[in-house]
Scaffold this active site. Structure first.
Site, PDB file in Angstrom:
ATOM      1  N   GLY A   1     -17.019 -29.068 -74.202  1.00  0.00           N
ATOM      2  CA  GLY A   1     -15.861 -29.961 -74.175  1.00  0.00           C
ATOM      3  C   GLY A   1     -15.724 -30.869 -75.382  1.00  0.00           C
TER       4      GLY A   1
ATOM      5  N   GLU B   1     -23.052 -26.521 -74.031  1.00  0.00           N
ATOM      6  CA  GLU B   1     -22.218 -25.317 -74.120  1.00  0.00           C
ATOM      7  C   GLU B   1     -20.927 -25.560 -74.882  1.00  0.00           C
ATOM      8  OE1 GLU B   1     -23.070 -23.392 -69.737  1.00  0.00           O
ATOM      9  OE2 GLU B   1     -21.494 -24.893 -69.933  1.00  0.00           O
ATOM     10  N   PRO B   2     -21.003 -25.897 -76.152  1.00  0.00           N
ATOM     11  CA  PRO B   2     -19.760 -26.086 -76.899  1.00  0.00           C
ATOM     12  C   PRO B   2     -19.065 -24.752 -77.175  1.00  0.00           C
ATOM     13  CG  PRO B   2     -21.660 -26.321 -78.357  1.00  0.00           C
ATOM     14  CD  PRO B   2     -22.208 -26.076 -76.988  1.00  0.00           C
ATOM     15  N   GLY B   3     -17.765 -24.731 -77.021  1.00  0.00           N
ATOM     16  CA  GLY B   3     -16.978 -23.532 -77.336  1.00  0.00           C
ATOM     17  C   GLY B   3     -16.002 -23.856 -78.454  1.00  0.00           C
TER      18      GLY B   3
ATOM     19  N   ARG C   1      -1.218 -21.594 -76.813  1.00  0.00           N
ATOM     20  CA  ARG C   1      -1.519 -22.993 -76.495  1.00  0.00           C
ATOM     21  C   ARG C   1      -0.316 -23.942 -76.610  1.00  0.00           C
ATOM     22  NH1 ARG C   1      -4.781 -25.807 -78.993  1.00  0.00           N
ATOM     23  NH2 ARG C   1      -5.620 -26.924 -77.203  1.00  0.00           N
TER      24      ARG C   1
ATOM     25  N   CYS D   1      10.346 -13.603 -76.847  1.00  0.00           N
ATOM     26  CA  CYS D   1      11.610 -13.879 -76.155  1.00  0.00           C
ATOM     27  C   CYS D   1      11.452 -14.918 -75.051  1.00  0.00           C
ATOM     28  CB  CYS D   1      12.193 -12.583 -75.628  1.00  0.00           C
ATOM     29  SG  CYS D   1      12.611 -11.501 -76.980  1.00  0.00           S
TER      30      CYS D   1
ATOM     31  N   TYR E   1      -9.512 -20.279 -78.492  1.00  0.00           N
ATOM     32  CA  TYR E   1      -8.463 -20.128 -77.473  1.00  0.00           C
ATOM     33  C   TYR E   1      -7.135 -19.637 -78.063  1.00  0.00           C
ATOM     34  CZ  TYR E   1     -11.967 -22.704 -74.877  1.00  0.00           C
ATOM     35  OH  TYR E   1     -13.160 -23.099 -74.290  1.00  0.00           O
TER      36      TYR E   1
HETATM   37  C1  LIG Z   1     -14.859 -23.881 -70.996  1.00  0.00           C
HETATM   38  C2  LIG Z   1     -16.259 -24.255 -70.734  1.00  0.00           C
HETATM   39  C3  LIG Z   1     -17.071 -24.661 -71.801  1.00  0.00           C
HETATM   40  C4  LIG Z   1     -16.560 -24.829 -73.215  1.00  0.00           C
HETATM   41  O1  LIG Z   1     -15.613 -25.814 -73.326  1.00  0.00           O
HETATM   42  P1  LIG Z   1     -15.072 -26.227 -74.791  1.00  0.00           P
HETATM   43  O2  LIG Z   1     -14.018 -27.237 -74.492  1.00  0.00           O
HETATM   44  O3  LIG Z   1     -14.506 -24.987 -75.405  1.00  0.00           O
HETATM   45  O4  LIG Z   1     -16.227 -26.750 -75.549  1.00  0.00           O
HETATM   46  C5  LIG Z   1     -18.402 -24.934 -71.539  1.00  0.00           C
HETATM   47  N1  LIG Z   1     -18.902 -24.826 -70.282  1.00  0.00           N
HETATM   48  C6  LIG Z   1     -18.143 -24.441 -69.239  1.00  0.00           C
HETATM   49  C7  LIG Z   1     -18.760 -24.344 -67.915  1.00  0.00           C
HETATM   50  C8  LIG Z   1     -16.808 -24.142 -69.431  1.00  0.00           C
HETATM   51  O5  LIG Z   1     -16.055 -23.777 -68.388  1.00  0.00           O
END
Ligand SMILES: *Cc1c(COP(=O)(O)O)cnc(C)c1O
Length: 438
Positions: free
Chosen positions: A249, A291-293, A331, A362, A391
């Site tokens: 997050g 868990e950074p995404g 997004r 469209c 994303y």
């Molecule tokens: C989506 C998610 C993430 C990653 O969130 P980001 O906002 O992309 O960093 C990490 N852990 C869990 C469980 C998630 O659902």
């Protein structure tokens, strides 16, 4: 400064044209076509390094890349080489990681409705952890483990009563969420697992409190809840849980309005909260999973588009349409996400002009950027939209039966395809015409 505080990739360079990763973006557009996703390897490895440096002080940290942000085989390879594990949410993501030659031992399987087929595949192939999300799943996991004569390490996904997005912070006793167990259900979960399912080993707790978080304090409060719950469980059940997963997050900078903290600031808050508790409870420091995404992959990505038609509504908006839009970046139309763009090709002596960048799909809502000031655009110009690594491709669709774009990885002036552009054959590949219609 860490890389999540930049809008643009670290290798961005303006010569006559715009360059990323040492590559002239007009050349990439010519060679690979547009729309084109471009991933800058130096930026990606740079942010991985930012994370590693920031969490060095807490050697029990395990970084898991939340692969839902962008999951391709080459991206998985890079994250693996940087020492990251993976947080996955589907058999497709697990398959991608496995197929890239990565051991599933460092993969966590997470999600609020894992199917039996998915659990079977994950457990058979040696998944490292499963985050248990609901009661129904417990029996499923146990049955699959029995089938393969395996035991599985799990975390329990909880809703800690904290939710945080950007500056918005909600704290309640209960959170109305589809993910995980409410804290009031944890005792029943533990009783169920420990009394009837010897092949499930509870190792710790897992939570995820939101996305695009700018407020480090949210993580402090989350850790408070997790640690208190762990010590309560230990007192009540005599079970020692030594892992906490605080989710992802961490925010990124899409526009000048976004002010994410550095990874160091976030890491310091997280580590201080953990150490405070370790001292207070005289406990062994728990393994920390993060868990950074988005913050790992976003800044390294840009998308190139070709400018097409224009429409000036008399006395109102000027629309400039590009050859992509909501199918390659949903997004803005999904949640009003904002992006900035830059004209790639040489454009000296062009006056500035306020325009709205419209997508080619469209839907009236297919607007990529509202009201942006750019040099007067002409048909055939190449536009670079920043911070599209996360994303975008992972949420892309074939809406209007448009082929999904290619993705290239750039470094030191070289470019390599990492996702091929879809073809017209791909578009009809799964169609079938029943005999009676032939
Ligand atoms: C989506 C998610 C993430 C990653 O969130 P980001 O906002 O992309 O960093 C990490 N852990 C869990 C469980 C998630 O659902």
């Amino acid at each position: 400064m860490t890389i999540n505080q930049n809008i643009k990739p670290v290798t961005v360079e303006r010569k006559e044209n715009l360059f990323v990763g040492g590559c002239d973006l007009t050349q990439l557009a010519k060679q690979y076509g547009t729309p084109l996703y471009v991933i800058d390897e130096d930026t990606l490895r740079g942010i991985c390094n930012d994370y590693k440096q920031a969490f060095k002080k807490y050697p029990y940290t395990k970084m898991m890349y939340a692969s839902k942000a962008l999951c391709t085989s080459a991206v998985a390879k890079i994250l693996d080489s940087e020492g990251f594990g993976f947080d996955t949410v589907s058999i497709g993501e697990i398959y991608t990681v496995l197929n890239a030659g990565i051991s599933l031992e460092k993969v966590l399987f997470n999600g609020n409705n894992k199917t039996e087929r998915e659990l079977d595949f994950a457990i058979k192939n040696g998944i490292g952890r499963i985050s248990v999300d609901n009661f129904a799943e417990i029996d499923l996991i146990s049955n699959v483990c029995a089938k393969y004569n395996k035991t599985i390490d799990v975390l329990l996904r909880i809703t800690p009563g904290i939710e945080c997005h950007t500056h918005e912070y909600i704290q309640t006793g209960q959170l109305d969420s589809k993910f995980g167990f409410d804290l009031s259900q944890i005792d029943d979960v533990i009783t169920k697992i420990t009394s009837a399912h010897q092949n499930i080993k509870i190792r710790g707790l897992h939570a995820h409190i939101g996305s695009q978080i700018f407020e480090p304090k949210c993580f402090h409060d989350e850790i408070d809840v997790l640690i208190q719950e762990i010590s309560r469980i230990e007192r009540k059940f005599g079970i020692k849980l030594d892992e906490i997963n605080i989710g992802g997050g961490i925010g990124v900078k899409y526009t000048e309005n976004d002010t994410p903290p550095s990874i160091d600031e976030i890491a310091n808050v997280i580590i201080e909260s953990l150490e405070k508790h370790v001292e207070k409870y005289n406990a062994k420091p728990p393994t920390l999973y993060i868990e950074p995404g988005r913050s790992i992959i976003s800044t390294s990505g840009v998308t190139l588009y070709t400018v097409g038609s224009m429409k000036q509504v008399p006395n109102m908006t000027k629309y400039v349409t590009i050859d992509g839009g909501m199918a390659d970046n949903p997004r803005p139309s999904m949640y009003q996400a904002e992006y900035i763009a830059e004209l790639v090709n040489e454009h000296s002596n062009r006056p500035l002009e306020k325009v709205t960048i419209a997508g080619r799909f469209c839907e009236s809502g297919d607007i990529l950027i509202n009201n942006i000031e750019l040099p007067k655009l002409e048909s055939g110009d190449i536009l670079c939209v920043y911070n599209t690594g996360s994303y975008n491709y992972s949420m892309a669709s074939n809406y209007n039966r448009v082929e999904k774009p290619a993705m290239v990885l750039v470094k030191d002036g070289k470019s390599d395809i990492i996702v091929y552009r879809e073809t017209l054959e791909d578009i009809i590949a799964h169609d079938s015409i029943p005999d009676r219609l032939k």
